[in-house]
Motif scaffolding. Structure first.
Motif: not given
Length: 373
Positions: A85-109
């Motif tokens: 989708a051409g996203c320039n950043s990641v926002i994690g919105f929710g509880g712990g596992k959602t936030l951990d997933t968002s951190k990991a996604v941003s790392f790989y992106m």
């Protein structure tokens, strides 16, 4: 270079907190390049987003519902979605596992990440770590990230709506911060920056923030819990949200961990404790740690009083362990004392018998104060 002589302190890039703080999302996203992948946990996607979407006016968001488990497959799915989708950043919105997933996604992106917790129940949002699980919920590994989140944003009007037990659990987690950092400071033990294997101690800044965390809990903890029960976003509530999230996050990661979290991990071996929250078990670990480290009567009384006042566990029965046996205590203590555990950051040797005696003493004191046998 001798790492033991080089301090290391880590911070999130920016910390934003307050009522209606979600209104900062458009400017934050804009600063990172315009389009963001928002990963929302199922509850947020279904019940929260419809009520707060007006805050995101002007922000270009690609919203994806989190699948429920922070697995390698889910991380890849979301990273592929964001990249395509051409996203320039990641926002994690929710509880712990959602936030951990968002951190990991941003790392790989290879993109910035904005962490938006909906609870003030742990100090993990500010950290540079994500826990990766199997589909069935077993821990696979810890992903240690090269930097802390770029932005951590807490909207306290949203957080105050959560059940008060989450805030109390966060107080339990934050309660360990100073006592564990103090032990690491005394021993010159490594902190928790950069994951396992390094030997960097904390800085005077991290230890001072850990002490401020404890002082804030003592001063405002009871008032904040009262406010949360009434869904009132008061100054006391704001201070405890900050202590639970930012001060405790900086204190544990850059100050270091000790007996309390190791005992938590030991308690988690017992099936009776599985239904209790992280901070609830950590709080009892703090109490046992006070006896393990031979704290004085005034400190012990102060910490028990705080736990009792806000509703944290002070006995093993409070954690569902109604029948305390030698076998159960040995299971807890052996797990507490494994070689890689943080109890070895304490000045006193982390040995099984000493841990058993500390747990027994903490339970006995809790029962005495309750007036039970």
């Amino acid at each position: 270079m001798d790492e033991r002589r080089v301090t290391q302190t880590c911070f999130p890039g920016r910390y934003i907190q307050g009522p209606d703080a979600l209104g900062k999302i458009p400017s934050v996203v804009g600063a990172f390049g315009g389009k963001a992948l928002m990963i929302a946990d199922p509850f947020v996607a279904d019940h929260v987003l419809p009520e707060v979407k007006h805050f995101f006016s002007g922000a270009e968001l690609v919203i994806e519902k989190f699948g429920g488990e922070c697995t390698d497959a889910e991380i890849k799915r979301l990273a592929d979605t964001g990249s395509e989708a051409g996203c320039n950043s990641v926002i994690g919105f929710g509880g712990g596992k959602t936030l951990d997933t968002s951190k990991a996604v941003s790392f790989y992106m290879k993109s910035p990440v904005v962490i938006v917790p909906t609870l003030a129940s742990t100090d993990a949002p500010c950290s540079a770590r994500a826990v990766i699980y199997t589909e069935s919920g077993e821990v696979v590994r810890y992903l240690d990230l090269p930097r802390n989140p770029d932005v951590v944003l807490l909207d306290t009007k949203l957080i105050v709506k959560a059940p008060v037990r989450f805030l109390i659990s966060g107080i339990g987690d934050a309660l360990s911060t100073w006592f564990e950092a103090e032990s690491c400071m005394a021993k010159g033990a490594a902190n928790s920056t950069c994951g396992a294997g390094h030997q960097h101690p904390g800085s005077m800044t991290s230890y001072a923030l850990a002490k401020l965390c404890y002082d804030t809990l003592k001063e405002y903890g009871v008032l904040a819990v009262s406010s949360a029960k009434s869904k009132a976003c008061t100054p006391a509530f704001e201070k405890i949200v900050e202590a639970n999230t930012l001060l405790s996050g900086l204190g544990f990661e850059s100050g270091g961990l000790g007996a309390a979290h190791a005992i938590h991990n030991g308690l988690s071996e017992l099936s009776e404790c599985h239904k209790f929250m992280h901070g609830e078990k950590v709080a009892f670990g703090v109490l046992a740690g006070l006896f393990f480290t031979d704290k004085g009567k005034d400190v012990i009384d102060e910490v028990y009083t705080l736990c009792e006042s806000v509703g944290l566990p002070t006995t093993l029965a409070d954690l569902g362990i109604s029948e305390v046996t030698d076998e159960k205590l040995e299971i807890v203590a052996k797990r507490t004392c494994v070689e890689e555990e943080t109890i070895h950051n304490e000045l006193k040797p982390g040995v099984v018998d000493s841990v058993i005696q500390a747990i027994r003493a903490a339970d006995s004191e809790g029962r005495r104060r309750k007036g039970s046998k």
